[in-house]
Design a protein around this motif. Structure first.
Motif, PDB file in Angstrom:
ATOM      1  N   ALA A  38      98.916  62.669  35.913  1.00  0.00           N
ATOM      2  CA  ALA A  38      97.647  62.105  35.441  1.00  0.00           C
ATOM      3  C   ALA A  38      97.152  62.741  34.150  1.00  0.00           C
ATOM      4  O   ALA A  38      96.193  62.243  33.549  1.00  0.00           O
ATOM      5  CB  ALA A  38      96.581  62.274  36.518  1.00  0.00           C
ATOM      6  N   THR A  39      97.778  63.817  33.707  1.00  0.00           N
ATOM      7  CA  THR A  39      97.286  64.552  32.536  1.00  0.00           C
ATOM      8  C   THR A  39      97.895  63.991  31.253  1.00  0.00           C
ATOM      9  O   THR A  39      99.104  64.034  31.049  1.00  0.00           O
ATOM     10  CB  THR A  39      97.616  66.050  32.653  1.00  0.00           C
ATOM     11  OG1 THR A  39      97.117  66.561  33.893  1.00  0.00           O
ATOM     12  CG2 THR A  39      96.982  66.830  31.515  1.00  0.00           C
ATOM     13  N   SER A  40      97.044  63.479  30.396  1.00  0.00           N
ATOM     14  CA  SER A  40      97.487  62.959  29.104  1.00  0.00           C
ATOM     15  C   SER A  40      97.905  64.100  28.183  1.00  0.00           C
ATOM     16  O   SER A  40      97.332  65.197  28.214  1.00  0.00           O
ATOM     17  CB  SER A  40      96.346  62.166  28.453  1.00  0.00           C
ATOM     18  OG  SER A  40      96.646  61.862  27.107  1.00  0.00           O
ATOM     19  N   ALA A  41      98.892  63.833  27.341  1.00  0.00           N
ATOM     20  CA  ALA A  41      99.345  64.848  26.388  1.00  0.00           C
ATOM     21  C   ALA A  41      98.234  65.251  25.427  1.00  0.00           C
ATOM     22  O   ALA A  41      98.223  66.371  24.904  1.00  0.00           O
ATOM     23  CB  ALA A  41     100.550  64.315  25.611  1.00  0.00           C
ATOM     24  N   SER A  42      97.278  64.352  25.193  1.00  0.00           N
ATOM     25  CA  SER A  42      96.193  64.631  24.243  1.00  0.00           C
ATOM     26  C   SER A  42      94.957  65.255  24.896  1.00  0.00           C
ATOM     27  O   SER A  42      94.001  65.609  24.207  1.00  0.00           O
ATOM     28  CB  SER A  42      95.784  63.341  23.533  1.00  0.00           C
ATOM     29  OG  SER A  42      95.369  62.359  24.470  1.00  0.00           O
ATOM     30  N   ALA A  43      94.953  65.404  26.221  1.00  0.00           N
ATOM     31  CA  ALA A  43      93.790  65.952  26.925  1.00  0.00           C
ATOM     32  C   ALA A  43      93.746  67.473  26.802  1.00  0.00           C
ATOM     33  O   ALA A  43      94.775  68.143  26.834  1.00  0.00           O
ATOM     34  CB  ALA A  43      93.831  65.561  28.395  1.00  0.00           C
ATOM     35  N   GLU A  44      92.524  67.992  26.663  1.00  0.00           N
ATOM     36  CA  GLU A  44      92.337  69.445  26.605  1.00  0.00           C
ATOM     37  C   GLU A  44      92.206  70.050  27.997  1.00  0.00           C
ATOM     38  O   GLU A  44      92.357  71.259  28.170  1.00  0.00           O
ATOM     39  CB  GLU A  44      91.085  69.769  25.803  1.00  0.00           C
ATOM     40  CG  GLU A  44      91.150  69.322  24.352  1.00  0.00           C
ATOM     41  CD  GLU A  44      89.817  69.437  23.640  1.00  0.00           C
ATOM     42  OE1 GLU A  44      89.836  69.740  22.426  1.00  0.00           O
ATOM     43  OE2 GLU A  44      88.761  69.223  24.283  1.00  0.00           O
ATOM     44  N   ALA A  45      91.880  69.217  28.981  1.00  0.00           N
ATOM     45  CA  ALA A  45      91.689  69.703  30.349  1.00  0.00           C
ATOM     46  C   ALA A  45      91.815  68.518  31.300  1.00  0.00           C
ATOM     47  O   ALA A  45      91.736  67.351  30.894  1.00  0.00           O
ATOM     48  CB  ALA A  45      90.324  70.360  30.514  1.00  0.00           C
ATOM     49  N   LEU A  46      92.005  68.839  32.578  1.00  0.00           N
ATOM     50  CA  LEU A  46      92.071  67.837  33.631  1.00  0.00           C
ATOM     51  C   LEU A  46      90.937  68.075  34.613  1.00  0.00           C
ATOM     52  O   LEU A  46      90.736  69.202  35.070  1.00  0.00           O
ATOM     53  CB  LEU A  46      93.407  67.929  34.377  1.00  0.00           C
ATOM     54  CG  LEU A  46      93.545  67.078  35.655  1.00  0.00           C
ATOM     55  CD1 LEU A  46      93.534  65.591  35.318  1.00  0.00           C
ATOM     56  CD2 LEU A  46      94.808  67.463  36.418  1.00  0.00           C
TER      57      LEU A  46
END
Length: 258
Positions: free
Chosen positions: A190-198
Motif C-alpha cells: 500500500a505504500t507509494s514510492a512517493s509517500a513520506e510515510a504510511l
C-alpha cells in the motif's frame, strides 16, 4: 467456634491517587485489540489504563459508526466516576472521522469536563506532522464507502495522499483477525514510492505490534491508530519516553499547542 476479630488501631495513610496518572479508554463493544496495545505501550507503575465499552453493531458503515455519538457521554461517565482522568481516548478511528473530533470531545466532556480527549484520527494527523511528513499513503481495512471520509479528513488536514488502499472488510472482528504477516505485506504493497510515510487506520487492526517491521521494509515512518493514540495519551500525561522499538513516532515528542 467464635473468632475475636478486632479493628486495627493505627492510623492509615492514604495516597492522593492509587496511581499517578489515569488514562481512560472508551472501546467498541467488539474491540479485540486496543487493550492489548495500551497494556504494552501505555500502562506502567505510574500510568493506569481504565477501560469501558460502548455499544456497537457491525457492519462497519457510516450509519453504525455515527450511532455511537449519543452513547459517548454515558460511557465516559463510567470511567472512574467522580475522579478526574488525565486524558480519555475514544478508540475508533473511523467513528471519530464520521462523528467529528470536536463532537466526540464535546460528548465526552459532558461527563468529564475539562479532560483532554484523544481520537485516533487526530492523534495520527498530529503524529505524521511531528514526523515532518505531508505526502502520505493510507491503508484501511474498511470498504470504499467508509474509506472515503478518511481520505477527505486527511486532505482537509493538509496532507497530500499519494495512494489510498482499502481491504474491503465491514466487520471489525474480522479486521482484528488479519494475520500480522499478512498485514505487513498489505502495508508494504500500500505504500507509494512517493509517500513520506504510511498511515494504517483502524484500532481493530493489530498493526501497532508490527510498525517496526513495516518500517524496516519500506524505509519510512509508519503511524498506526493505536500507536498514535498511545503516543498522544502518554504525552498528555507527561509520561512520554522514547520507544524506538514501537516505531519512529514513539521517538518524537508531541508538539505543544500554540
Amino acid at each position: 467456634m467464635s473468632i475475636d476479630i478486632h479493628q486495627a488501631r493505627h492510623r492509615l495513610r492514604l495516597d492522593t491517587r492509587a496511581i499517578e496518572k489515569r488514562v481512560g479508554l472508551i472501546l467498541l463493544a467488539t474491540d479485540h485489540s486496543t487493550e492489548a496495545d495500551f497494556t504494552r505501550l501505555v500502562a506502567s507503575n505510574r500510568v493506569g489504563v481504565f477501560s469501558t465499552r460502548i455499544a456497537y453493531a457491525n457492519p462497519t458503515t457510516a450509519e453504525n459508526l455515527r450511532a455511537m455519538q449519543p452513547r459517548l457521554e454515558s460511557a465516559a461517565a463510567l470511567l472512574l466516576p467522580d475522579d478526574r482522568l488525565d486524558v480519555i481516548c475514544f478508540s475508533c478511528t473511523a467513528a471519530s472521522v464520521v462523528i467529528g473530533d470536536a463532537a466526540v470531545a464535546a460528548a465526552i466532556r459532558k461527563a468529564k469536563p475539562g479532560v483532554p480527549v484523544v481520537t485516533p484520527a487526530a492523534a495520527a494527523a498530529t503524529g505524521l506532522k511531528a514526523l515532518g511528513t505531508r505526502r502520505i499513503s493510507i491503508l484501511t481495512p474498511y470498504t470504499v464507502a467508509v474509506s472515503e471520509p478518511m481520505a477527505a479528513y486527511f486532505e482537509a488536514g493538509g496532507f497530500h495522499i499519494e495512494s489510498f488502499t482499502c481491504l474491503g472488510l465491514d466487520d471489525d472482528r474480522q479486521m482484528a483477525r488479519i494475520a500480522r504477516e499478512s498485514l505487513i505485506e498489505a502495508a508494504v504493497d500500500a505504500t507509494s514510492a512517493s509517500a513520506e510515510a504510511l498511515f494504517i487506520s483502524c484500532t481493530a487492526l493489530r498493526s501497532a505490534s508490527v510498525v517496526s517491521a513495516i518500517e524496516a521494509r519500506i524505509g519510512r515512518p509508519v503511524v498506526a491508530s493505536n500507536q498514535a493514540s498511545a503516543w498522544a495519551c502518554l504525552n498528555h500525561c507527561g509520561q512520554w519516553v522514547a520507544r524506538p522499538d514501537a516505531g519512529r513516532l514513539m521517538t518524537v515528542a508531541m508538539p505543544t499547542e500554540s
